[in-house]
Design a protein around this motif. Structure first.
Motif, PDB file in Angstrom:
ATOM      1  N   MET A  47       0.834  -1.203   0.000  1.00 33.30           N
ATOM      2  CA  MET A  47       0.000   0.000   0.000  1.00 33.30           C
ATOM      3  C   MET A  47       0.873   1.259   0.000  1.00 33.30           C
ATOM      4  SD  MET A  47      -3.017   0.898   2.709  1.00 33.30           S
ATOM      5  CE  MET A  47      -3.939   2.443   2.668  1.00 33.30           C
ATOM      6  N   ALA A  48       1.973   1.224   0.744  1.00 33.35           N
ATOM      7  CA  ALA A  48       2.889   2.363   0.770  1.00 33.35           C
ATOM      8  C   ALA A  48       3.498   2.589  -0.613  1.00 33.35           C
ATOM      9  CB  ALA A  48       3.994   2.125   1.801  1.00 33.35           C
ATOM     10  N   ALA A  49       3.803   1.497  -1.313  1.00 32.12           N
ATOM     11  CA  ALA A  49       4.328   1.628  -2.672  1.00 32.12           C
ATOM     12  C   ALA A  49       3.288   2.266  -3.588  1.00 32.12           C
ATOM     13  CB  ALA A  49       4.740   0.257  -3.208  1.00 32.12           C
ATOM     14  N   ASP A  50       2.018   1.913  -3.392  1.00 31.26           N
ATOM     15  CA  ASP A  50       0.965   2.529  -4.199  1.00 31.26           C
ATOM     16  C   ASP A  50       0.835   4.018  -3.903  1.00 31.26           C
ATOM     17  OD1 ASP A  50      -0.039   0.362  -5.796  1.00 31.26           O
ATOM     18  OD2 ASP A  50      -0.871  -0.494  -3.975  1.00 31.26           O
ATOM     19  N   ALA A  51       1.079   4.385  -2.648  1.00 27.64           N
ATOM     20  CA  ALA A  51       1.065   5.811  -2.309  1.00 27.64           C
ATOM     21  C   ALA A  51       2.189   6.537  -3.048  1.00 27.64           C
ATOM     22  CB  ALA A  51       1.211   5.994  -0.801  1.00 27.64           C
ATOM     23  N   VAL A  52       3.342   5.868  -3.165  1.00 26.90           N
ATOM     24  CA  VAL A  52       4.453   6.448  -3.924  1.00 26.90           C
ATOM     25  C   VAL A  52       4.072   6.578  -5.398  1.00 26.90           C
ATOM     26  CG1 VAL A  52       6.821   6.062  -4.726  1.00 26.90           C
ATOM     27  CG2 VAL A  52       6.225   5.614  -2.346  1.00 26.90           C
ATOM     28  N   PHE A  53       3.472   5.514  -5.952  1.00 20.54           N
ATOM     29  CA  PHE A  53       3.048   5.562  -7.353  1.00 20.54           C
ATOM     30  C   PHE A  53       2.021   6.655  -7.587  1.00 20.54           C
ATOM     31  CE2 PHE A  53       4.489   1.002  -7.853  1.00 20.54           C
ATOM     32  CZ  PHE A  53       5.447   1.291  -8.813  1.00 20.54           C
ATOM     33  N   PHE A  54       1.121   6.831  -6.627  1.00 24.36           N
ATOM     34  CA  PHE A  54       0.122   7.880  -6.765  1.00 24.36           C
ATOM     35  C   PHE A  54       0.798   9.250  -6.826  1.00 24.36           C
ATOM     36  CE2 PHE A  54      -2.618  11.102  -4.773  1.00 24.36           C
ATOM     37  CZ  PHE A  54      -3.676  11.087  -5.678  1.00 24.36           C
ATOM     38  N   GLY A  55       1.782   9.455  -5.954  1.00 24.11           N
ATOM     39  CA  GLY A  55       2.516  10.707  -5.979  1.00 24.11           C
ATOM     40  C   GLY A  55       3.253  10.910  -7.292  1.00 24.11           C
ATOM     41  N   LEU A  56       3.838   9.833  -7.805  1.00 25.26           N
ATOM     42  CA  LEU A  56       4.547   9.923  -9.084  1.00 25.26           C
ATOM     43  C   LEU A  56       3.572  10.190 -10.234  1.00 25.26           C
ATOM     44  CD1 LEU A  56       7.098   6.986  -8.702  1.00 25.26           C
ATOM     45  CD2 LEU A  56       7.548   9.437  -8.483  1.00 25.26           C
ATOM     46  N   ALA A  57       2.380   9.565 -10.151  1.00 28.60           N
ATOM     47  CA  ALA A  57       1.376   9.808 -11.190  1.00 28.60           C
ATOM     48  C   ALA A  57       0.924  11.255 -11.161  1.00 28.60           C
ATOM     49  CB  ALA A  57       0.179   8.873 -10.991  1.00 28.60           C
ATOM     50  N   TYR A  58       0.736  11.754  -9.952  1.00 25.51           N
ATOM     51  CA  TYR A  58       0.295  13.148  -9.810  1.00 25.51           C
ATOM     52  C   TYR A  58       1.363  14.110 -10.342  1.00 25.51           C
ATOM     53  CZ  TYR A  58      -1.886  17.244  -7.680  1.00 25.51           C
ATOM     54  OH  TYR A  58      -2.492  18.451  -7.478  1.00 25.51           O
ATOM     55  N   GLY A  59       2.634  13.726 -10.158  1.00 28.03           N
ATOM     56  CA  GLY A  59       3.721  14.570 -10.623  1.00 28.03           C
ATOM     57  C   GLY A  59       4.092  14.367 -12.075  1.00 28.03           C
ATOM     58  N   GLY A  60       3.443  13.422 -12.747  1.00 21.27           N
ATOM     59  CA  GLY A  60       3.685  13.194 -14.163  1.00 21.27           C
ATOM     60  C   GLY A  60       4.765  12.186 -14.476  1.00 21.27           C
ATOM     61  N   VAL A  61       5.389  11.587 -13.444  1.00 26.19           N
ATOM     62  CA  VAL A  61       6.469  10.629 -13.695  1.00 26.19           C
ATOM     63  C   VAL A  61       5.937   9.340 -14.303  1.00 26.19           C
ATOM     64  CG1 VAL A  61       8.318   9.277 -12.627  1.00 26.19           C
ATOM     65  CG2 VAL A  61       7.846  11.600 -11.831  1.00 26.19           C
TER      66      VAL A  61
END
Length: 209
Positions: A47-61
């Motif tokens: 779940m923590a990794a998904d939170a990281v992915f969400f942040g990366l998605a929000y930032g366009g990465v």
């Protein structure tokens, strides 16, 4: 509409967390070896990794990864090797019995494995971007038009939380009735992990070579 947005987020979270795969194999192995809390902590790692992915998605990465096949292939190799290593540990634990210490090991395993898991990356490149789309959420093959926002995001992580709570609890309940469940799940987890590991590495070779 608010309730629909929340429920759509829950469905989206479950569509990521529930399908069989390496993350659930790791959670299952931690659960039967070390107990419900360890399985839950392993789920929190994913779940923590998904939170990281969400942040990366929000930032366009995440969008950048769509146009970086070589980087995706390198992530597949790293993830595949990591899963094979975890498969060895699961098989060894099933054979000889696992040490029930280091309660944070499951969290670290799933967190690292999820960050390099091609299945998770692909999900975020496709269905996951719906969290940033103001109109559409697709889960389990169904598309819903909702007013995305904070409620959808809360529902998404709530859906994951439901799964990582209920899945280990179900395994522990089954383990109380089946004496050999720990060994069966241990070996099964090892097979699943090594199968996905080899698949990920093999799938990356045409791009890297």
């Amino acid at each position: 509409m608010a309730l629909l947005s929340l429920l759509a987020g829950v469905a989206l979270g479950l569509s990521l967390a529930a399908p069989p795969g390496p993350m659930n194999a790791l959670i299952a192995n931690e659960t039967v070896v070390r107990g419900w809390k360890a399985g839950f902590r392993a789920g929190l790692g994913a779940m923590a990794a998904d939170a990281v992915f969400f942040g990366l998605a929000y930032g366009g990465v995440v969008a950048f990864l769509q146009h970086a096949p070589t980087l995706q292939a390198a992530m597949k190799v790293a993830g595949g090797v990591l899963l094979c290593y975890f498969a060895y540990g699961a098989a060894r634990s099933a054979h000889a019995g696992a040490e029930r210490t280091d309660s944070g090991a499951g969290f670290r395993k799933t967190f690292l494995a999820a960050l390099t898991n091609p299945m998770q990356v692909v999900w975020w490149l496709t269905a996951g971007v719906a969290l940033l789309d103001p109109g559409t959420v697709e889960a389990f093959g169904y598309a819903l038009t909702v007013s995305n926002g904070a409620l959808t995001i809360v529902g998404f992580f709530g859906g994951i939380l439901i799964w990582i709570t209920g899945f280990p609890a179900t395994l522990r309940a089954a383990g109380e009735k089946v004496a050999s469940l720990e060994r069966v799940v241990g070996y099964a987890s090892a097979v699943v992990l090594v199968a996905f590991g080899v698949l990920f590495v093999a799938g990356s070779l045409p791009v890297l070579l």
